[in-house]
Design a protein around this motif. Structure first.
Motif, PDB file in Angstrom:
ATOM      1  N   GLY A 251       0.807  -1.208   0.000  1.00 53.73           N
ATOM      2  CA  GLY A 251       0.000   0.000   0.000  1.00 53.73           C
ATOM      3  C   GLY A 251       0.844   1.263   0.000  1.00 53.73           C
ATOM      4  N   CYS A 252       0.291   2.336   0.555  1.00 54.86           N
ATOM      5  CA  CYS A 252       0.930   3.649   0.533  1.00 54.86           C
ATOM      6  C   CYS A 252       2.204   3.650   1.372  1.00 54.86           C
ATOM      7  N   VAL A 253       3.280   4.192   0.794  1.00 55.05           N
ATOM      8  CA  VAL A 253       4.573   4.298   1.473  1.00 55.05           C
ATOM      9  C   VAL A 253       4.868   5.743   1.860  1.00 55.05           C
ATOM     10  N   SER A 254       4.625   6.686   0.947  1.00 60.15           N
ATOM     11  CA  SER A 254       4.854   8.102   1.226  1.00 60.15           C
ATOM     12  C   SER A 254       4.000   8.940   0.287  1.00 60.15           C
ATOM     13  N   ALA A 255       3.648  10.151   0.726  1.00 64.34           N
ATOM     14  CA  ALA A 255       2.853  11.068  -0.089  1.00 64.34           C
ATOM     15  C   ALA A 255       3.104  12.491   0.390  1.00 64.34           C
ATOM     16  N   ASP A 256       3.088  13.441  -0.556  1.00 64.09           N
ATOM     17  CA  ASP A 256       3.359  14.833  -0.204  1.00 64.09           C
ATOM     18  C   ASP A 256       2.903  15.726  -1.358  1.00 64.09           C
ATOM     19  N   GLY A 257       3.018  17.035  -1.159  1.00 63.50           N
ATOM     20  CA  GLY A 257       2.675  17.979  -2.211  1.00 63.50           C
ATOM     21  C   GLY A 257       1.400  18.745  -1.909  1.00 63.50           C
ATOM     22  N   GLN A 258       0.906  19.473  -2.909  1.00 60.46           N
ATOM     23  CA  GLN A 258      -0.287  20.299  -2.733  1.00 60.46           C
ATOM     24  C   GLN A 258      -1.345  19.929  -3.753  1.00 60.46           C
ATOM     25  N   VAL A 259      -2.581  19.804  -3.277  1.00 60.06           N
ATOM     26  CA  VAL A 259      -3.719  19.520  -4.140  1.00 60.06           C
ATOM     27  C   VAL A 259      -4.771  20.598  -3.926  1.00 60.06           C
ATOM     28  N   ARG A 260      -5.281  21.166  -5.022  1.00 51.41           N
ATOM     29  CA  ARG A 260      -6.343  22.166  -4.950  1.00 51.41           C
ATOM     30  C   ARG A 260      -7.499  21.708  -5.836  1.00 51.41           C
ATOM     31  N   VAL A 261      -8.687  21.648  -5.259  1.00 52.84           N
ATOM     32  CA  VAL A 261      -9.883  21.235  -5.988  1.00 52.84           C
ATOM     33  C   VAL A 261     -10.834  22.420  -6.086  1.00 52.84           C
ATOM     34  N   THR A 262     -11.347  22.661  -7.285  1.00 54.76           N
ATOM     35  CA  THR A 262     -12.335  23.712  -7.500  1.00 54.76           C
ATOM     36  C   THR A 262     -13.692  23.074  -7.738  1.00 54.76           C
TER      37      THR A 262
ATOM     38  N   ILE B 295      -7.714   5.870  -0.563  1.00 57.14           N
ATOM     39  CA  ILE B 295      -7.430   4.822  -1.540  1.00 57.14           C
ATOM     40  C   ILE B 295      -6.726   3.685  -0.818  1.00 57.14           C
ATOM     41  N   VAL B 296      -7.316   2.503  -0.836  1.00 53.48           N
ATOM     42  CA  VAL B 296      -6.753   1.348  -0.127  1.00 53.48           C
ATOM     43  C   VAL B 296      -5.830   0.585  -1.075  1.00 53.48           C
ATOM     44  N   PRO B 297      -4.995  -0.333  -0.547  1.00 49.15           N
ATOM     45  CA  PRO B 297      -3.967  -0.994  -1.364  1.00 49.15           C
ATOM     46  C   PRO B 297      -4.477  -1.714  -2.609  1.00 49.15           C
ATOM     47  N   ASP B 298      -5.697  -2.255  -2.583  1.00 49.72           N
ATOM     48  CA  ASP B 298      -6.170  -2.993  -3.760  1.00 49.72           C
ATOM     49  C   ASP B 298      -6.753  -2.090  -4.839  1.00 49.72           C
ATOM     50  N   GLY B 299      -6.660  -0.758  -4.652  1.00 55.61           N
ATOM     51  CA  GLY B 299      -7.140   0.177  -5.663  1.00 55.61           C
ATOM     52  C   GLY B 299      -8.539   0.690  -5.431  1.00 55.61           C
ATOM     53  N   GLN B 300      -9.235   0.190  -4.425  1.00 54.41           N
ATOM     54  CA  GLN B 300     -10.563   0.727  -4.117  1.00 54.41           C
ATOM     55  C   GLN B 300     -10.427   2.118  -3.491  1.00 54.41           C
ATOM     56  N   TYR B 301     -11.357   3.003  -3.845  1.00 56.81           N
ATOM     57  CA  TYR B 301     -11.316   4.361  -3.304  1.00 56.81           C
ATOM     58  C   TYR B 301     -12.705   4.790  -2.861  1.00 56.81           C
ATOM     59  N   SER B 302     -12.721   5.764  -1.963  1.00 54.86           N
ATOM     60  CA  SER B 302     -13.967   6.416  -1.569  1.00 54.86           C
ATOM     61  C   SER B 302     -13.687   7.899  -1.423  1.00 54.86           C
ATOM     62  N   ALA B 303     -14.641   8.714  -1.832  1.00 50.84           N
ATOM     63  CA  ALA B 303     -14.513  10.168  -1.724  1.00 50.84           C
ATOM     64  C   ALA B 303     -15.816  10.732  -1.187  1.00 50.84           C
ATOM     65  N   LYS B 304     -15.709  11.613  -0.203  1.00 46.83           N
ATOM     66  CA  LYS B 304     -16.881  12.193   0.450  1.00 46.83           C
ATOM     67  C   LYS B 304     -16.749  13.707   0.472  1.00 46.83           C
ATOM     68  N   LEU B 305     -17.784  14.395   0.006  1.00 47.63           N
ATOM     69  CA  LEU B 305     -17.844  15.855   0.045  1.00 47.63           C
ATOM     70  C   LEU B 305     -18.865  16.268   1.088  1.00 47.63           C
ATOM     71  N   LEU B 306     -18.437  17.101   2.035  1.00 44.64           N
ATOM     72  CA  LEU B 306     -19.311  17.603   3.093  1.00 44.64           C
ATOM     73  C   LEU B 306     -19.422  19.116   2.968  1.00 44.64           C
ATOM     74  N   ILE B 307     -20.637  19.633   2.914  1.00 47.47           N
ATOM     75  CA  ILE B 307     -20.892  21.075   2.806  1.00 47.47           C
ATOM     76  C   ILE B 307     -21.812  21.501   3.946  1.00 47.47           C
TER      77      ILE B 307
END
Length: 230
Positions: free
Chosen positions: A138-149, A187-199
C-alpha cells in the motif's frame, strides 16, 4: 506492481543502458504496471528521447508528453521516466520505480474534470509538486499540494490539502478557506477508493438546494460520496 514485475523492470533498465534504442513503450509498461490509471495511445522513440501520445490519467486526457529516462536516478538504483507536456497547460511528472516501490514524483498539472466525479461537483484539480509512492502493501509516502475547485452550488469554491499515508492507505483531506466545504479521499492498497464531500449550508435556501441535488443531511452538514476502483 509485485516484486516479480520490479525485477523485470530493472532487468529491462540494465539492458537499456547497453542498448540506447530500448523502446520507450516497454520501459513505460514496466514502470506503470498493467493497470489502466495511466495510459498513452502510443509511445515513440527510446527511453533516452521519446514521446508519449495522448496521455491520460483515469480517462482524463492530458495531451502529448516528452519522456526520457533519468541517468542520475538510474545510478542511484531507481528507474525514473521524466515527463513534460509538449503543449497546452504546463504539466510535468516523474514516474519512478525501485526494487521495493513505485509511484510518481513532482507531479504538477491541472486536470479539468466537469462531470468526471458525479455526483461530486468537482470542476478541476490542480496538483503542485505532488508525490506518492506505493509498495505491494500500500501507501509508502505522499506529499505535495492539491487544490480542488467545485462547481454547482459551491461554484468557484476552492479546497486545499496535502496527500498523506494513513497506515497503508493513501488519504487526502481537503478544506476550503471558510471551512464550510470538505473533501475526504481514501485509496486502499487494492485500488478501491472512496470520496466524500461535506458542505455546511449557510442558510435554509442553500440547504434546500443541497437536498434537491442528492446531498444527505446530517448533524455535521450535507454530504455526498462516491466509491469505486482504479
Amino acid at each position: 506492481m509485485n516484486m516479480r514485475k520490479g525485477w523485470l523492470l530493472f532487468a529491462g533498465v540494465l539492458i537499456a543502458v547497453l542498448i540506447a534504442a530500448f523502446p520507450l513503450r516497454l520501459a513505460l509498461g514496466a514502470i506503470s504496471g498493467s493497470g489502466a490509471l495511466f495510459t498513452a495511445r502510443a509511445a515513440e522513440g527510446s527511453i533516452w528521447n521519446g514521446t508519449l501520445r495522448d496521455v491520460s490519467i483515469d480517462g482524463v486526457s492530458l495531451g502529448d508528453f516528452s519522456a526520457k529516462l533519468s541517468a542520475l536516478k538510474l545510478l542511484g538504483g531507481a528507474a525514473a521516466i521524466q515527463l513534460r507536456a509538449l503543449s497546452g497547460e504546463p504539466a510535468a511528472a516523474t514516474l519512478v520505480a525501485t526494487f521495493g516501490n513505485y509511484g510518481a514524483d513532482n507531479v504538477t498539472t491541472r486536470l479539468v474534470l466537469p462531470g468526471a466525479f458525479d455526483p461530486l461537483p468537482v470542476e478541476s484539480v490542480d496538483l503542485k509538486d505532488a508525490s506518492v509512492r506505493f509498495s505491494k502493501s500500500g501507501c509508502v509516502s505522499a506529499d505535495g499540494q492539491v487544490r480542488v475547485t467545485l462547481a454547482g452550488i459551491s461554484l468557484g469554491q476552492q479546497l486545499l490539502g496535502t496527500p498523506r499515508c494513513d497506515g497503508n492507505i493513501l488519504s487526502l483531506a481537503l478544506v476550503s478557506q471558510s471551512a464550510m466545504e470538505r473533501i475526504i479521499l481514501r485509496i486502499v492498497p487494492d485500488g478501491q477508493y472512496s470520496a466524500k464531500l461535506l458542505i455546511r449550508a449557510s442558510d435554509a435556501q442553500m440547504a434546500g438546494k443541497l437536498n434537491a441535488t442528492g446531498f444527505r443531511e446530517t448533524p455535521e452538514g450535507h454530504f455526498v460520496e462516491i466509491s469505486g476502483r482504479f
